[in-house]
Design an enzyme around this catalytic site. Structure first.
Site, PDB file in Angstrom:
ATOM      1  CE1 TYR A 191      15.161  27.850 -13.959  1.00  0.00           C
ATOM      2  CE2 TYR A 191      12.987  29.058 -13.779  1.00  0.00           C
ATOM      3  CZ  TYR A 191      14.444  29.246 -13.532  1.00  0.00           C
ATOM      4  OH  TYR A 191      15.467  29.836 -13.417  1.00  0.00           O
ATOM      5  CG  HIS A 251      15.280  25.278  -9.078  1.00  0.00           C
ATOM      6  ND1 HIS A 251      15.357  25.381 -10.218  1.00  0.00           N
ATOM      7  CD2 HIS A 251      16.841  26.814  -9.263  1.00  0.00           C
ATOM      8  CE1 HIS A 251      16.009  26.141 -10.999  1.00  0.00           C
ATOM      9  NE2 HIS A 251      16.506  26.974  -9.858  1.00  0.00           N
TER      10      HIS A 251
END
Length: 337
Positions: free
Chosen positions: A263, A313
């Site tokens: 995400y 990430h």
């Protein structure tokens, strides 16, 4: 005459969109009667603001289309970055995607949580912060890179209309390089730090507990732990608390990151948030320093690299997004030292 025709066409397009959305809506566990009222009110507000839209008067305007195919494929001006009582309805795919971000075992009912949340914090904020009423809003997004050290960017940063910071970033003792003003500070419960009196806290919720934490931290103080200890109480004024829309997080992930990483990071969420609420955006404190080191500007260890190796990430892909935005003159990046 042309303006009147355009207004009616806009109204019809929005009406068709709304009708289609309602007919195709599948339940997310949200109570329909409460949200139906909010949808009607939100539709009315958005139509009024669209008709009264004021064109950007900046030298370079981010939202201008037909400058870059790459940008036009990603930028969706209808996406609203802030959660309000009137736009809290999410489609089933978005809701399920958001629930999986941090995999809560037994998440509370979202509808009940949202209704309780907006009894505590403002539920009627402008989802684009009245951008359409401003001719040229200049914004600085200040990251946490060590390239800010000895940059002397402080005065330039403070000269912007909005100054957006994130997570635990301090300013005291670093004013010459990072500035002293903050208008909006993006955090999640685990990254919270106390903010200045007039700073708007923008909570980025990665789970239902994050929304419950806001309620608790401004009232009873009963939530003290998520997956790590979190502040049980915060001093931020309730009217200064804004909520980043979960659907906007998914929009950043799908449209801008093309599914890279698990995400988005708070950094890229801050950047895309800003290109939706601002007309000009300048980035400071993003990327490595001149020696290739990735670290925070307040760290003494230049080779720490902690924020680049989070595991969830894709920092390289996110950085490529910002450099591409700069290459097509949508934003400016100040690389420091």
């Amino acid at each position: 005459m042309r303006k009147r025709t355009l207004k009616w066409l806009t109204f019809l397009v929005l009406l068709v969109f709304l009708t289609s959305f309602v007919l195709n809506y599948s339940s997310t566990g949200l109570h329909a009667p409460w949200f139906s009222k909010q949808m009607v009110l939100g539709f009315s507000d958005n139509l009024r603001k669209l008709i009264k839209a004021q064109p950007c008067t900046c030298t370079r305007c981010i939202s201008q289309g037909k400058v870059s195919y790459w940008f036009d494929q990603r930028f969706n001006k209808t996406m609203q970055p802030l959660l309000t009582a009137r736009n809290a309805l999410m489609d089933e795919d978005t809701y399920q995607w958001w629930l999986r971000l941090q995999r809560e075992r037994k998440p509370n009912n979202l509808s009940d949580t949202v209704k309780e949340l907006f009894r505590v914090v403002p539920g009627n904020v402008d989802p684009v912060l009245d951008k359409r009423l401003v001719g040229c809003r200049r914004c600085a997004v200040v990251g946490n890179s060590g390239n800010l050290k000895d940059s002397s960017y402080g005065r330039d940063i403070d000269s912007h209309d909005f100054v957006v910071r994130m997570n635990r970033a301090p300013t005291v003792g670093f004013e010459a390089d990072v500035g002293s003003r903050t208008t909006h500070h993006l955090v999640y419960p685990e990254s919270f730090r106390e903010l200045g009196e007039n700073v708007s806290m923008v909570l980025v919720p990665f789970k239902t507990t994050d929304l419950q934490w806001v309620i608790s931290a401004t009232t009873t103080g009963t939530i003290t732990h998520t997956y790590v200890p979190v502040p049980p109480k915060i001093k931020v004024k309730q009217e200064k608390i804004l909520i980043y829309h979960p659907a906007f997080i998914k929009y950043v992930f799908d449209s801008w990151l093309q599914g890279h990483g698990r995400y988005p990071s708070t950094g890229i969420l801050s950047v895309i948030f800003s290109i939706h609420v601002c007309d000009e955006v300048d980035l400071y404190g993003f990327g490595a320093d001149s020696k290739g080191n990735w670290h925070h500007y307040w760290e003494n260890n230049p080779s720490a690299g902690a924020f680049r190796k989070t595991g969830v990430h894709d920092a390289d892909f996110e950085y490529n997004v910002t450099t591409t935005l700069a290459a097509i003159n949508k934003i400016r990046i100040f690389k420091g030292r």
